[in-house]
Design a protein around this motif. Structure first.
Motif, mmCIF file in Angstrom:
data_model
loop_
_atom_site.group_PDB
_atom_site.id
_atom_site.type_symbol
_atom_site.label_atom_id
_atom_site.label_comp_id
_atom_site.label_asym_id
_atom_site.label_seq_id
_atom_site.Cartn_x
_atom_site.Cartn_y
_atom_site.Cartn_z
ATOM 1 N N THR A 152 0.833 -1.205 0.000
ATOM 2 C CA THR A 152 0.000 0.000 0.000
ATOM 3 C C THR A 152 0.866 1.251 0.000
ATOM 4 O O THR A 152 0.610 2.208 -0.744
ATOM 5 N N ALA A 153 1.907 1.260 0.835
ATOM 6 C CA ALA A 153 2.804 2.421 0.895
ATOM 7 C C ALA A 153 3.513 2.636 -0.437
ATOM 8 O O ALA A 153 3.615 3.767 -0.924
ATOM 9 N N VAL A 154 3.994 1.558 -1.045
ATOM 10 C CA VAL A 154 4.696 1.656 -2.329
ATOM 11 C C VAL A 154 3.755 2.175 -3.407
ATOM 12 O O VAL A 154 4.126 3.032 -4.218
ATOM 13 N N ARG A 155 2.539 1.666 -3.423
ATOM 14 C CA ARG A 155 1.566 2.106 -4.426
ATOM 15 C C ARG A 155 1.253 3.601 -4.272
ATOM 16 O O ARG A 155 1.180 4.346 -5.261
ATOM 17 N N ALA A 156 1.099 4.068 -3.036
ATOM 18 C CA ALA A 156 0.802 5.479 -2.792
ATOM 19 C C ALA A 156 1.960 6.371 -3.226
ATOM 20 O O ALA A 156 1.759 7.421 -3.851
ATOM 21 N N VAL A 157 3.174 5.951 -2.911
ATOM 22 C CA VAL A 157 4.350 6.751 -3.268
ATOM 23 C C VAL A 157 4.564 6.762 -4.775
ATOM 24 O O VAL A 157 4.881 7.805 -5.363
ATOM 25 N N ARG A 158 4.397 5.618 -5.416
ATOM 26 C CA ARG A 158 4.555 5.569 -6.867
ATOM 27 C C ARG A 158 3.574 6.524 -7.548
ATOM 28 O O ARG A 158 3.922 7.260 -8.477
ATOM 29 N N GLY A 159 2.339 6.527 -7.066
ATOM 30 C CA GLY A 159 1.346 7.437 -7.617
ATOM 31 C C GLY A 159 1.710 8.893 -7.414
ATOM 32 O O GLY A 159 1.523 9.731 -8.305
ATOM 33 N N ALA A 160 2.271 9.210 -6.243
ATOM 34 C CA ALA A 160 2.669 10.592 -5.964
ATOM 35 C C ALA A 160 3.845 11.024 -6.830
ATOM 36 O O ALA A 160 3.892 12.161 -7.316
ATOM 37 N N LEU A 161 4.805 10.130 -7.048
ATOM 38 C CA LEU A 161 5.948 10.447 -7.903
ATOM 39 C C LEU A 161 5.503 10.710 -9.336
ATOM 40 O O LEU A 161 5.972 11.654 -9.987
ATOM 41 N N LEU A 162 4.598 9.899 -9.825
ATOM 42 C CA LEU A 162 4.066 10.116 -11.171
ATOM 43 C C LEU A 162 3.267 11.413 -11.231
ATOM 44 O O LEU A 162 3.360 12.174 -12.202
ATOM 45 N N GLY B 198 6.764 8.467 8.575
ATOM 46 C CA GLY B 198 7.826 9.086 7.794
ATOM 47 C C GLY B 198 8.869 8.088 7.349
ATOM 48 O O GLY B 198 9.315 8.102 6.194
ATOM 49 N N ALA B 199 9.273 7.198 8.247
ATOM 50 C CA ALA B 199 10.287 6.196 7.896
ATOM 51 C C ALA B 199 9.774 5.247 6.834
ATOM 52 O O ALA B 199 10.488 4.924 5.866
ATOM 53 N N ARG B 200 8.532 4.818 6.952
ATOM 54 C CA ARG B 200 7.988 3.852 5.986
ATOM 55 C C ARG B 200 7.682 4.521 4.654
ATOM 56 O O ARG B 200 7.783 3.890 3.601
ATOM 57 N N ARG B 201 7.347 5.799 4.676
ATOM 58 C CA ARG B 201 7.231 6.544 3.428
ATOM 59 C C ARG B 201 8.575 6.582 2.704
ATOM 60 O O ARG B 201 8.664 6.342 1.492
ATOM 61 N N THR B 202 9.654 6.853 3.461
ATOM 62 C CA THR B 202 10.987 6.870 2.866
ATOM 63 C C THR B 202 11.365 5.487 2.350
ATOM 64 O O THR B 202 11.970 5.357 1.279
ATOM 65 N N GLY B 203 11.002 4.459 3.101
ATOM 66 C CA GLY B 203 11.246 3.099 2.634
ATOM 67 C C GLY B 203 10.530 2.802 1.335
ATOM 68 O O GLY B 203 11.090 2.182 0.425
ATOM 69 N N ALA B 204 9.290 3.270 1.224
ATOM 70 C CA ALA B 204 8.514 3.040 0.008
ATOM 71 C C ALA B 204 9.117 3.764 -1.189
ATOM 72 O O ALA B 204 9.145 3.227 -2.304
ATOM 73 N N ILE B 205 9.620 4.983 -0.980
ATOM 74 C CA ILE B 205 10.279 5.702 -2.074
ATOM 75 C C ILE B 205 11.504 4.923 -2.533
ATOM 76 O O ILE B 205 11.757 4.762 -3.737
ATOM 77 N N GLY B 206 12.280 4.429 -1.573
ATOM 78 C CA GLY B 206 13.452 3.632 -1.919
ATOM 79 C C GLY B 206 13.088 2.377 -2.688
ATOM 80 O O GLY B 206 13.799 1.984 -3.623
ATOM 81 N N ALA B 207 11.982 1.749 -2.307
ATOM 82 C CA ALA B 207 11.544 0.531 -3.000
ATOM 83 C C ALA B 207 11.142 0.834 -4.441
ATOM 84 O O ALA B 207 11.444 0.051 -5.351
ATOM 85 N N VAL B 208 10.477 1.953 -4.661
ATOM 86 C CA VAL B 208 10.110 2.341 -6.024
ATOM 87 C C VAL B 208 11.371 2.565 -6.855
ATOM 88 O O VAL B 208 11.448 2.173 -8.027
#
Length: 303
Positions: free
Chosen positions: A19-29, A99-109
Motif C-alpha cells: 500500500t505504501a509503495v503504491r501510494a508513493v509511486r502514484g505521488a511520484l508520477l 515518515g520512515a515507511r514513506r521513505t522506505g517506500a520511495i526507496g523501493a520504487v
C-alpha cells in the motif's frame, strides 16, 4: 465522517508495504505530471532549532496536507490530511513510523525502477529505523534472496538480523565490515548519519543499484563523491529539493534524473545490466500526505 487519529502502533499494524509503495509511486508520477503541488520546505526558526513543514496537494485524489517535524528536541512528527473537495480534516498521524515507511517506500520504487530485474541480493549499511523501513518496503517489489547488514556497532546488526527473521521472515546475515555488505550485491542501501563516507566507491560492483539516505552535502556525506564518477545513472525523487540545499550537493546535480520521469518513461534509467545506478533520496514533499491518505483508506475499509 469522523477524523482519524492514528499513531505509530496503527502504522505498524495497519500499513502494509504494498500500500505504501503504491501510494508513493502514484505521488511520484503525479509530481512529474504536475498533479502534485509540493512547494519547498518551510523552516520556522525556534532559536536552538527549527520547526520544518513540508506540504503537498494531490489534485487527482482531492487531498492536501502537511508534515511537521523539528530539529529542536527530536519530537514526534505530525502529518495532517484534508479533503480539498469539502475542506474537512480526514486524518492526523503522529509519531515517527509513517515518515520512515514513506521513505522506505520511495526507496523501493527506486529499486524497482533502477535495479536489475529479478530477485536481489541486498546489502544494508546501517541497522536503524531507516534501514529497516527500506527492507520492509523492498520486499513488496522484489524477491530478496539474501541480505547482509553492517553497522558501526556489531550488536545492532545482529539484533537487526534477529528481528528480520522474526517479523519479516527474511534471512539476514550480520557482517563485520561495510565492504562485506557492499561487494557483490545487486542492491546496496546506505542508511547512516555519518558525516564522512562509510564506503569506498571501488567496492560497488558493476550492475549494482545504490540508495543513499543520509547526509549528502559537500560538508557532510555518507557516500564518496567519487561514486558519481562510477555511476551511469543518478536519480532523485525531487530535483527541486536536491538542488535546494544551503550547501552544495555531493553529487553533480546537473546529472540528477527525476525518478517520476523514469516511471513515466519520459527519461531513461538503467539501459544495461552492468551499469551502476545511484538513487539519492531526499523525500519528495507530499508523499507523506499520500501515504497517510492510503493508510486512512485501509483503516476505514477494515472498520
Amino acid at each position: 465522517m469522523s477524523v482519524l487519529l492514528l499513531n505509530d502502533d496503527d502504522v505498524r499494524t495497519r500499513l502494509d508495504a504494498a500500500t505504501a509503495v503504491r501510494a508513493v509511486r502514484g505521488a511520484l508520477l503525479a509530481a512529474h505530471e504536475g498533479a502534485l503541488h509540493a512547494p519547498p520546505r518551510i523552516h520556522a526558526d525556534l532559536g536552538d532549532g527549527r520547526l520544518v513543514f513540508t506540504a503537498g496537494r494531490l489534485c487527482s485524489e482531492e487531498l492536501f496536507g502537511f508534515r511537521a517535524y523539528d530539529t529542536l528536541v527530536g519530537a514526534e512528527q505530525l502529518v495532517a490530511v484534508w479533503g480539498s473537495d469539502d475542506g474537512r480534516l480526514r486524518a492526523v498521524v503522529h509519531g515517527d513510523e509513517l515518515g520512515a515507511r514513506r521513505t522506505g517506500a520511495i526507496g523501493a520504487v527506486a529499486v524497482d525502477a533502477a535495479a536489475r530485474p529479478g530477485e536481489i541480493r541486498l546489502g544494508l549499511v546501517g541497522a536503524g529505523t531507516q534501514a529497516w523501513a527500506q527492507l520492509w518496503a523492498i520486499r513488496a517489489v522484489r524477491r530478496v534472496r539474501e541480505v547482509a547488514v553492517a553497522a558501526r556497532r556489531p550488536e545492532r546488526a545482529q539484533a537487526f538480523a534477529r528481528r528480520a527473521a522474526g517479523e519479516l521472515e527474511v534471512r539476514v546475515r550480520a557482517v563485520r565490515t561495510v565492504e562485506e555488505a557492499v561487494r557483490d550485491h545487486d542492491v546496496v542501501v546506505v542508511a547512516t548519519n555519518s558525516d564522512v563516507p562509510v564506503l569506498d566507491a571501488d567496492w560497488i560492483t558493476p550492475g549494482t543499484h545504490v540508495t543513499t539516505l543520509g547526509p549528502k552535502t559537500v560538508a557532510r556525506h555518507e557516500v564518496p563523491a567519487s561514486l558519481a564518477d562510477r555511476a551511469h545513472v543518478l536519480l532523485t525523487d525531487s530535483l527541486a529539493q536536491a538542488t535546494g540545499y544551503a550547501e552544495p550537493h555531493i553529487l553533480p546535480t546537473d546529472r540528477l534524473v527525476d525518478l517520476g520521469a523514469v516511471l513515466a518513461k519520459a527519461a531513461r534509467g538503467r539501459t544495461d545490466p552492468e551499469q551502476i545506478t545511484v538513487f539519492c533520496s531526499v523525500g519528495l514533499a507530499g508523499t507523506d500526505v499520500a501515504v497517510a491518505a492510503a493508510l486512512c483508506e485501509e483503516v476505514r475499509r477494515s472498520a
